[in-house]
Scaffold this active site. Structure first.
Site, PDB file in Angstrom:
ATOM      1  N   GLU A   1       5.936  -0.271 -47.039  1.00  0.00           N
ATOM      2  CA  GLU A   1       6.043  -0.472 -45.602  1.00  0.00           C
ATOM      3  C   GLU A   1       7.240   0.267 -45.005  1.00  0.00           C
ATOM      4  O   GLU A   1       7.150   0.834 -43.898  1.00  0.00           O
ATOM      5  CB  GLU A   1       6.131  -1.964 -45.284  1.00  0.00           C
TER       6      GLU A   1
ATOM      7  N   HIS B   1      -0.309 -14.473 -45.660  1.00  0.00           N
ATOM      8  CA  HIS B   1      -1.287 -13.706 -44.890  1.00  0.00           C
ATOM      9  C   HIS B   1      -1.609 -14.402 -43.571  1.00  0.00           C
ATOM     10  O   HIS B   1      -2.705 -14.224 -43.017  1.00  0.00           O
ATOM     11  CB  HIS B   1      -2.583 -13.494 -45.681  1.00  0.00           C
TER      12      HIS B   1
END
Length: 373
Positions: A96, A165
């Site tokens: 990321e 998530h």
């Protein structure tokens, strides 16, 4: 430092040849589809936005984990690599920080990158690039450089994704000067806002509520899923159009109490208002920051009451900032204390999904309390 003032942004959005879509209320389910529209899920609307912009501007590039050949874990970028080639839609390593760092360099060079972080829960390794580089580039270069980049992130719960998530980290971005933070609640806004985000000269965090990808969700998980094909906001204009950044939408007009919310909670709030029979005005912020404060203040001054709803954890959530702003600007008009309905101050619990998720019962209870105050 932002690229444009709100007035400049809206003036540009209303320039000739630039159609603006501003959803101010949900139409009846039987309403005919407007001319020049096509039925889309939010996934398809987001894909259409990127497709439109990649066709219009060769400087727009799309990349992230699995977004190329695979089309993304939610298939939002499906078909873009086949249409535009591997140099404009490509896969990246699972890094990321690297994804966002590359986007910053591209933006400084003159491209308009649209980077995807597969889940908002995993943006944290990229925080330094977002905060120290992307958000500061215009200021530290005395406006010699801009950073026209978008970072797309699926966010939120209601999908049994558990603690890693399901997070809603929007408040972390609103604390950073120089970042714009956006969260749509329907396909029409999703496409128009993403096009505006790609055209913005500032870095935009574009948060996408996963639970809304395929249909609206009112918080009643025990009921059958309603697809966007059965809702008027699933009829999305084809081609290019924009929804102005920094603009809120009055989704449900009312006179008794103002509900400030965004993302999935827009649908939960509307459901709670209907179930309680309270004449609530529901405002979809859409652009979380910069905030359309004028719309917020006008509504609260009209109703005299305010309930704030978001899915993120309560402490230091964006609702706290909203409450402070309402208190500051509407103190003499308030008839009752401001109420907040939020997620709890815990990790998102997989086994207790619906105890954490702010459903219509909790929102409805807050509406009743503020009306009794």
């Amino acid at each position: 430092m932002l690229a444009k003032t709100r007035n400049e942004e809206q003036a540009a959005a209303n320039a000739p040849g630039t159609p603006v879509v501003d959803v101010t209320a949900t139409a009846p389910a039987s309403a005919p589809a407007p001319a020049g529209t096509r039925q889309m899920t939010m996934i398809q609307a987001l894909r259409s936005a990127m497709d439109v912009m990649m066709e219009r501007n060769p400087d727009v590039v799309v990349f992230g984990q699995d977004v190329g050949y695979f089309g993304g874990v939610f298939r939002v970028t499906e078909g873009l690599q086949a249409k535009y080639g591997k140099s404009r839609c490509f896969d990246t390593p699972i890094s990321e920080g690297g994804i966002v760092g590359v986007a910053v360099g591209m933006a400084a060079y003159g491209l308009r990158p649209v980077a995807e972080i597969q889940f908002a829960d995993y943006f944290y390794p990229a925080a330094d690039q977002l905060i120290s580089e992307a958000a500061r580039l215009r200021y530290r270069s005395v406006n010699d450089f801009t950073c026209p980049m978008v970072v797309r992130m699926p966010c939120g719960g209601g999908i049994y994704g558990g603690q890693t998530h399901s997070q809603s980290p929007e408040a972390l971005f609103t604390h950073v000067c120089g970042l714009r933070t956006v969260m749509p609640s329907n396909p029409v806004d999703a496409k128009g806002l993403l096009i505006s985000a790609i055209e913005s000269d500032d870095p935009v965090i574009f948060l996408e509520p996963k639970r809304l990808y395929n249909g609206p969700f009112d918080g009643h998980h025990e009921r059958p899923v309603v697809p966007w094909s059965r809702h008027p906001l699933g009829e999305v204009p084809e081609g290019y159009y924009t929804v102005p950044l920094d603009s809120a939408s009055v989704i449900r007009p009312g006179h008794a109490v103002t509900v400030l919310t965004y993302g999935t909670m827009v649908w939960v709030a509307q459901c709670a208002a209907e179930e309680t029979g309270i004449d609530a005005e529901v405002i979809d912020l859409r652009s979380i920051w910069p905030l359309d404060l004028d719309t917020v203040v006008a509504s609260v001054k009209k109703t005299g009451r305010c309930v704030i709803v978001h899915e993120a954890t309560r402490t230091s959530g964006f609702g706290a900032e909203l409450a402070a702003l309402v208190q500051e600007h509407c103190f003499y008009q308030l008839e009752a204390p401001i109420e907040r309905v939020t997620g709890w101050d815990t990790p998102y619990p997989h086994a207790q999904e619906w105890a954490y998720f702010p459903g219509p019962d909790r929102v409805g209870a807050a509406l009743r309390r503020v009306m009794e105050g």
